[in-house]
Structures are given as structure tokens and as C-alpha cells.
Design an enzyme around this catalytic site. Structure first.
Site, PDB file in Angstrom:
ATOM      1  N   GLU A 113       0.776  -1.281  -0.081  1.00  0.00           N
ATOM      2  CA  GLU A 113      -0.141   0.087  -0.036  1.00  0.00           C
ATOM      3  C   GLU A 113       0.904   1.310   0.150  1.00  0.00           C
ATOM      4  O   GLU A 113       0.786   1.950   1.073  1.00  0.00           O
ATOM      5  CB  GLU A 113      -0.861   0.046   1.557  1.00  0.00           C
ATOM      6  N   PRO A 114       1.733   1.589  -1.189  1.00  0.00           N
ATOM      7  CA  PRO A 114       2.376   2.754  -0.963  1.00  0.00           C
ATOM      8  C   PRO A 114       1.464   3.951  -1.302  1.00  0.00           C
ATOM      9  O   PRO A 114       0.701   3.935  -2.156  1.00  0.00           O
ATOM     10  CB  PRO A 114       3.273   2.617  -2.188  1.00  0.00           C
ATOM     11  N   GLY A 115       1.798   5.022  -0.698  1.00  0.00           N
ATOM     12  CA  GLY A 115       0.995   6.311  -0.494  1.00  0.00           C
ATOM     13  C   GLY A 115       2.214   7.163  -0.981  1.00  0.00           C
ATOM     14  O   GLY A 115       2.424   7.580  -2.241  1.00  0.00           O
ATOM     15  N   ARG A 116       3.046   7.696   0.032  1.00  0.00           N
ATOM     16  CA  ARG A 116       3.980   8.683  -0.199  1.00  0.00           C
ATOM     17  C   ARG A 116       4.957   8.434  -1.391  1.00  0.00           C
ATOM     18  O   ARG A 116       5.249   9.351  -2.095  1.00  0.00           O
ATOM     19  CB  ARG A 116       4.836   8.826   1.027  1.00  0.00           C
ATOM     20  N   ARG A 127       2.435  19.404   7.331  1.00  0.00           N
ATOM     21  CA  ARG A 127       3.394  18.541   7.968  1.00  0.00           C
ATOM     22  C   ARG A 127       4.623  18.954   8.664  1.00  0.00           C
ATOM     23  O   ARG A 127       4.963  18.760   9.688  1.00  0.00           O
ATOM     24  CB  ARG A 127       4.034  17.523   6.883  1.00  0.00           C
ATOM     25  N   TYR A 148       4.833  17.144  12.188  1.00  0.00           N
ATOM     26  CA  TYR A 148       5.962  16.253  12.348  1.00  0.00           C
ATOM     27  C   TYR A 148       7.240  16.683  12.099  1.00  0.00           C
ATOM     28  O   TYR A 148       8.182  16.002  12.040  1.00  0.00           O
ATOM     29  CB  TYR A 148       5.847  15.335  11.187  1.00  0.00           C
ATOM     30  N   CYS A 184      -2.096  32.689  11.439  1.00  0.00           N
ATOM     31  CA  CYS A 184      -1.762  33.148  12.601  1.00  0.00           C
ATOM     32  C   CYS A 184      -1.350  32.097  13.681  1.00  0.00           C
ATOM     33  O   CYS A 184      -2.201  31.679  14.521  1.00  0.00           O
ATOM     34  CB  CYS A 184      -2.976  33.818  13.118  1.00  0.00           C
ATOM     35  N   GLU A 185      -0.120  31.722  13.517  1.00  0.00           N
ATOM     36  CA  GLU A 185       0.353  30.689  14.061  1.00  0.00           C
ATOM     37  C   GLU A 185       1.882  30.970  13.913  1.00  0.00           C
ATOM     38  O   GLU A 185       2.311  30.574  13.093  1.00  0.00           O
ATOM     39  CB  GLU A 185      -0.183  29.437  13.789  1.00  0.00           C
ATOM     40  N   TYR A 236       0.248  13.933   1.538  1.00  0.00           N
ATOM     41  CA  TYR A 236      -0.085  14.331   2.835  1.00  0.00           C
ATOM     42  C   TYR A 236      -0.009  15.976   2.687  1.00  0.00           C
ATOM     43  O   TYR A 236       0.073  16.657   3.835  1.00  0.00           O
ATOM     44  CB  TYR A 236       0.610  13.809   3.985  1.00  0.00           C
TER      45      TYR A 236
END
Ligand SMILES: Cc1ncc(COP(=O)(O)O)c(C=O)c1O
Length: 439
Positions: free
Chosen positions: A290-293, A330, A334, A361-362, A390
Site C-alpha cells: 500500500e504505497p502512498g508517499r 506536515r 511532524y 496566525c500561528e 499528505y
């Protein structure tokens, strides 16, 4: 400078992807904009499949659609012969709208709702990956009522922790996902499924983490699971037909990231499974991944327009772009790292260092710390690489910032596959105070 896929610098000193000048893309579609190198997506998908074909192994390469999903991506995945791993009714609906062959859809998730299970059963998807006893009993109730059969895998947590950021490790025992092996949860699930006349247990799933750079964790998982297979054969006469090893194959985001060639993950996995099958006297199961990235990650580049700059003498130079944690959360989530260049002055000497801030605003809304760039000017175009997984799929409307459009590029052509959100889109569900009328 490391360029991915078909990316090059053209004679105008502009970044070009898929034969399309990225500065032209910004003029046509505005910024921020996600650009996908379709040829690289194809190369990855074909590479994974070829590794199985050359080894003569029955397989499914299921694109983990959580990495990036939209109708066009699902259509491309179908064209490439991929299966699809989905996790919600939204992803199921996208598959339906893309006319994706439902028999190649696998439904994941640790809290599938009764409505989502009904939707999956209505669509006739190929397989449900069971995650826990709650959804097992929900599914049993539904299929008994419908008198409908369903193929399932059980997701196991094999107690293997991949070498990666803690938040994206999912194979260790202390995980919200899957049936635990050591406490006997997986055994219990097998007993329940075997006793159900409508459920068919095709095999076992595990996913040990993300952005993994070696195959040790996969090999260890194979060894652990085959020990269980031997026990299950004796105890329940259950021999998995399918071994689903999940995704997690790493990509190069920044210098120092050293993933294996995508096919190598498959080769090592096949070798480990064949070896264990031989050692235990079992047949080699069908292998699913199940490759995503590793299918869409480095195929995606986000283009931004540079706005304000702030110099703090002796401390840092900030530049702000017209997106940020709304289109790429991300780094904030992370501490993920990225590389980037000025797409409109791609080969200019990089003699300055800037930290790239988003517009939200962060304080944590930073995209890249300490990026080497030329002296940046207002309206320069910043390209951030490897945002294809992602990024769009985790995009959000914090500060009521609209989500950017998505453009596919290939062979000198660009095509808009997701429109930019408009201000009207942002407000469409709001209702005024004291009435039920829409604004
Ligand atoms: C079950 C499962 N399969 C596949 C993936 C895809 O992982 P990656 O994008 O790292 O390949 C994930 C990611 O969270 C997952 O949970």
C-alpha cells in the site's frame, strides 16, 4: 540542487516540470498551486508492479489514497492497474465518481462508521481490512442482515517499530491500529471470522510505519507473522492467502534522506516471504502493498508567491509566502523538512539564508527553516519540492484560507484536476444567526 522526476531548469532560468514552465503555471492558475509530475507517478507505480511481475508473484499494489486523493488521481491509479486503499466514505465516494473498479478497493480505518460500512457494502468493494472487534461485530450484523458475503483481512500490530518519527509509527504494540498479536486479539478475531458464514478471511495486514529507509522492519514483520501463520495453521487450519505488508516506503525530501529504490522494498519483501514460506512449508501467499508517499510524494511541488520579508539582525531572515500550514501542515505536525528553490530564478546563486513562513496566525506555521536562496524579492515564486503526499490531502481552512488548486503536468501539457476553493466555497455551509437560511 536536487531535482525530482522530470523537473529541469529551462533556458529562461525557470523551473520546468513535465515540460511545463512553472512560472506560466502560476500565471494561469495563481498561487499557491500544487503541481504533479504525472510521469513520475507512472514511473513509481510501474516500478512497484514490475518488481512483482518479474518475480512471478501474484500481487496487488494498492495506492494509499490518503496520501493524495482526487478523482483524476484515482483515474490515473486505475489506468496504471493499481488497487486503492481508502479510509472514509469521502475516499469511497471519490472512487465511485472516478469509476474505479470496486473489486480493487480495500477499506481501512480504525473507526469505520456503520454508514461507511453500509456504503462500502453497497458499492461491493473488494475487501475490508478489519481493525478491531467493534467493527467486526458491526460488519457481522450488517452482512447477516443483507445476506451478503465479504472478503476481509485482519490488520495486525506485529510489535515492530519502524525507524521513523514516533507520530507516524503504527506497527508497535501500543498503537490505535489493528489486532494485537501478543495478547491473543488476532487469534480471537480469526475464531470469530471463521465462525461467520458471510465473512471470508483472505489474509493478514500489517503497516509498520512511514518514511522507512530500510527493509529490516519489513523482514522482521514477515518472520514474526509466519510464526503466527504456523500456529494458526495448526490451531484453526487457517493459512493466509494474502500477505498485505502496508506502505511506508521512504522518499527523499531533503539531503541526507536515503531511501532505497522503490523496487528494492518489494524485492526484499518478496525474498523474505519466499524464505519464510519455504522454511514453514507453506505456499507463497499473494502479496499486497500500500504505497502512498512513494507514489505521489516527490511528484508534487507547491508553488507560492513571496510576500513580506522580516530581517532580525544577527538572528534570522524570514520570508512569508501566500500559503503555509493550510496547504502543508506536515512541518507543524511532524517537524517535516523540505527543500525549495526560486522557480523564477532557479539557477541564481544561493548566497542568502531565509526561513520560510506561512501566512497563518500561528508561530508554528513555518514551511522550511534555513533555506539557502538568492536575495528574494516580493513576487518571486518559491517552489517547495516533495509536497505530493499528505499536502493537499491534509489541507485545511485554518484562518479561512481557501485550499489551492491542483494541476497535473505531463509532456508539456498542464491540466487543472482540482479547482481552487473560492470564498463562496468557504462560506457555503454557514448559516446566519437566528435563522436557518443560508447566507
Ligand atoms: C494502513 C496504511 N497503509 C498505507 C499507508 C501509506 O503509507 P505511506 O504513504 O507512508 O506509503 C498508511 C499510512 O498511514 C497506512 O496507515
Amino acid at each position: 540542487m536536487y531535482l525530482h522526476g522530470t523537473s529541469t531548469i529551462n533556458n529562461k532560468n525557470h523551473l520546468e516540470i513535465g515540460g511545463v514552465d512553472t512560472v506560466h503555471i502560476t500565471r494561469e492558475f495563481g498561487t499557491p498551486v500544487y503541481v504533479y509530475d504525472v510521469a513520475l507517478i507512472r514511473e513509481r507505480a510501474i516500478g512497484f508492479k514490475k518488481a512483482f511481475e518479474e518475480a512471478g508473484i501474484n500481487h496487488q499494489v494498492a495506492y494509499a489514497s490518503k496520501a493524495f486523493s482526487c478523482i483524476a488521481m484515482f483515474q490515473l491509479a486505475d489506468e496504471l492497474g493499481l488497487s486503492l486503499d481508502v479510509v472514509s466514505s469521502g475516499e469511497l465516494m471519490t472512487a465511485k465518481k472516478a469509476n474505479f473498479p470496486m473489486e480493487r478497493v480495500h477499506f481501512h480505518g480504525n473507526n469505520k462508521s456503520p454508514e461507511e460500512i453500509d456504503f462500502a457494502l453497497d458499492l461491493g468493494i473488494g475487501c475490508i481490512v478489519l481493525d478491531n472487534f467493534y467493527e467486526l461485530s458491526l460488519l457481522q450484523e450488517k452482512i447477516a442482515f443483507r445476506q451478503q458475503t465479504m472478503d476481509v483481512l485482519i490488520r495486525t500490530t506485529p510489535g515492530v517499530e519502524a525507524h521513523t518519527h514516533e507520530y507516524i509509527s503504527t506497527g508497535q504494540e501500543d498503537s490505535k491500529f489493528g489486532f494485537d498479536l501478543s495478547s491473543g486479539q488476532a487469534d480471537q478475531a480469526i475464531e470469530i471470522i471463521q465462525a461467520d458464514r458471510y465473512l471470508y478471511l483472505r489474509g493478514v495486514h500489517s503497516h509498520i510505519g512511514s518514511q522507512i529507509f530500510d527493509t529490516d522492519g519489513f523482514v522482521l514483520t514477515v518472520e514474526k507473522l509466519f510464526k503466527e501463520f504456523q500456529r494458526w495453521k495448526e490451531l484453526y487450519d487457517f493459512v493466509p492467502e494474502v500477505f498485505n505488508a502496508g506502505g511506508g516506503f521512504g522518499i527523499r525530501y531533503v539531503e541526507g534522506d536515503e531511501p532505497l529504490p522503490p523496487e528494492q522494498y518489494v524485492k526484499d519483501l518478496i525474498a523474505a516471504i519466499k524464505r519464510e514460506a519455504e522454511n514453514t512449508g507453506m505456499n507463497v501467499p499473494e502479496i499486497w502493498i500500500e504505497p502512498g508517499r512513494s507514489i505521489t510524494g516527490d511528484a508534487g511541488t507547491t508553488l507560492y508567491t513571496v510576500g513580506s520579508k522580516k530581517d532580525i539582525p544577527g538572528v534570522r531572515r524570514y520570508l512569508s509566502v501566500d500559503g503555509g500550514m493550510t496547504d502543508n501542515i506536515r512541518p507543524a505536525l511532524y517537524q517535516a523538512e523540505y527543500e525549495g528553490i526560486l522557480a523564477n530564478r532557479a539557477n541564481d546563486e544561493t548566497n542568502e539564508t531565509f526561513s520560510v513562513a506561512g501566512k497563518c496566525c500561528e508561530s508554528g506555521d513555518m514551511l522550511i527553516w534555513n533555506l539557502a536562496l538568492p536575495e528574494v524579492e516580493f513576487q518571486d515564486v518559491l517552489a517547495v519540492f516533495c509536497t505530493g503526499a499528505y499536502g493537499y490531502s491534509m489541507a485545511n481552512n485554518y484562518n479561512r484560507v481557501a485550499r489551492p488548486p491542483v494541476v497535473f503536468v505531463e509532456n508539456g501539457e498542464s491540466s487543472l484536476v482540482v479547482q481552487a476553493e473560492t470564498l463562496e466555497d468557504l462560506l457555503k455551509n454557514d448559516l446566519p444567526l437566528h435563522t436557518n437560511e443560508k447566507v
